[in-house]
Design an enzyme around this catalytic site. Structure first.
Site, PDB file in Angstrom:
ATOM      1  N   TYR A  49      18.107  34.383  10.331  1.00 51.96           N
ATOM      2  CA  TYR A  49      18.072  33.368   9.291  1.00 51.96           C
ATOM      3  C   TYR A  49      18.556  32.016   9.812  1.00 51.96           C
ATOM      4  O   TYR A  49      19.758  31.781   9.962  1.00 51.96           O
ATOM      5  CB  TYR A  49      18.924  33.780   8.090  1.00 51.96           C
ATOM      6  CG  TYR A  49      18.556  35.112   7.470  1.00 51.96           C
ATOM      7  CD1 TYR A  49      17.263  35.625   7.565  1.00 51.96           C
ATOM      8  CD2 TYR A  49      19.501  35.864   6.784  1.00 51.96           C
ATOM      9  CE1 TYR A  49      16.924  36.840   6.994  1.00 51.96           C
ATOM     10  CE2 TYR A  49      19.170  37.079   6.200  1.00 51.96           C
ATOM     11  CZ  TYR A  49      17.888  37.566   6.319  1.00 51.96           C
ATOM     12  OH  TYR A  49      17.562  38.768   5.747  1.00 51.96           O
ATOM     13  N   HIS A  94      17.279  45.306  11.849  1.00 53.11           N
ATOM     14  CA  HIS A  94      16.464  44.320  11.138  1.00 53.11           C
ATOM     15  C   HIS A  94      14.993  44.410  11.561  1.00 53.11           C
ATOM     16  O   HIS A  94      14.642  44.100  12.694  1.00 53.11           O
ATOM     17  CB  HIS A  94      16.993  42.912  11.429  1.00 53.11           C
ATOM     18  CG  HIS A  94      16.589  41.890  10.420  1.00 53.11           C
ATOM     19  ND1 HIS A  94      16.922  40.552  10.524  1.00 53.11           N
ATOM     20  CD2 HIS A  94      15.880  41.993   9.260  1.00 53.11           C
ATOM     21  CE1 HIS A  94      16.448  39.897   9.482  1.00 53.11           C
ATOM     22  NE2 HIS A  94      15.799  40.749   8.713  1.00 53.11           N
TER      23      HIS A  94
END
Length: 337
Positions: free
Chosen positions: A56, A140
């Site tokens: 992110y 992830h």
């Protein structure tokens, strides 16, 4: 705000979580003051679960979240981050990140689900956040890396969990089938399920949710607004669904669900938040929030009473699947701390 435990761990999450991808400048710039003010608003509202990732904003989300939480009592909140993408120097920067975040691309992402990659990623996250530990760590998006993720990354996380360095471990993905495998075949405690158990998509009933029930494990739901289509009381043409312009038939179904919600005295976005939490394995809904006003709105939506008859009515009208499993108020209370 009520808490629910990740099964077989000591980690408890508030029912509503703060998704920190947007404060990493997802799609557009979030000014630093807005980022810190939004985390503050989440704290004041009672939210104590915060989720971030190196992906992110190429670390920006982790840095901002860590700074915003730095003066809070460490045992009073839960932070999760993710492994699988190492941030390394970018030898050929173009000026702006190419993966949806409005940040400079001096760094790039490098897939790595090896044991060494996991340890390096966690160390880097702790450095960026300034935290002394992570409470939950997810693999992830290991879609193309099952073998290494299952055989190297997850055992490495399990060792850290067993040493009490981490409280809980799992995987986060946009698909549900592989998450079911993680629950059944690895040491995962919890999975983060994106957009696959919502008012418009209950495909997780075919795999990951039964797996969680069979294994006695937990699920965190994200993407419950399906890219925005369920975020308004009246869905409109041109809104997004699954990151694309919503097809006409999907918009029409969302409108039909909205009408049933209104008839029961509630709203579509309130029902969208409540729906996943009515499943016996789902312990948390995490939402991305960019401004304090979004926090206020989402917390208010979460606190709204949802009539139990709503789910029955939606099933009867075939607007949600007939095999949707919901607990009554007493059942939900029994899962709350």
């Amino acid at each position: 705000m009520r808490n629910r435990k990740i099964a077989h761990t000591s980690v408890a999450l508030t029912e509503l979580g703060f998704g920190a991808s947007v404060i990493g400048n997802l799609y557009r710039i979030t000014p630093p003051h807005d980022a810190s003010a939004t985390v503050d608003a989440a704290w004041e509202s009672g939210i104590r679960y915060f989720d971030t990732a190196p992906h992110y904003g190429l670390g920006l989300s982790e840095r901002r979240l860590g700074a915003a939480l730095r003066d809070r009592p460490r045992d009073a909140y839960v932070v999760s981050s993710k492994v699988g993408r190492l941030l390394v120097p970018n030898e050929r920067p173009s000026g702006v990140d190419s993966e949806g975040f409005v940040v400079r691309d001096d760094l790039r992402r490098e897939w790595d689900f090896s044991r060494d990659g996991v340890l390096r990623s966690i160390e880097a996250t702790l450095e960026r956040t300034g935290l002394d530990r992570l409470d939950v760590v997810y693999l992830h998006d290991p879609d193309e890396h099952w073998r290494q993720a299952a055989e190297e990354a997850m055992p490495a996380l399990a060792e850290l969990r067993d040493q009490k360095v981490i409280g809980a471990i799992g995987a986060g993905m946009n698909q549900s089938a592989m998450l079911a495998r993680f629950l059944r075949e690895t040491a995962a405690d919890v999975v983060m399920l994106a957009g696959r158990y919502t008012l418009l998509d209950q495909s997780a009933l075919d795999d990951v949710l039964p797996a969680a029930q069979e294994q006695g494990k937990s699920v965190v739901a994200v993407g419950v607004f399906n890219s925005g289509l369920l975020s308004r009381e009246r869905p409109a043409a041109g809104m997004k669904y699954a990151y694309q312009d919503a097809p006409k038939d999907v918009v029409e179904r969302a409108r039909a669900i909205a009408e049933v919600c209104e008839a029961h005295g509630t709203t579509l976005p309130a029902a969208a938040i409540a729906f996943p939490l009515a499943h016996p394995t789902i312990i948390n809904v995490t939402l991305g929030m960019r401004h304090p006003e979004q926090v206020t709105r989402n917390v208010e939506l979460h606190r709204r009473h949802i009539p139990e008859g709503l789910w029955d009515d939606l099933r009867a009208r075939r607007l949600i699947r007939s095999d949707v499993s919901v607990e009554d108020t007493d059942g939900r209370s029994s899962r709350c701390l």
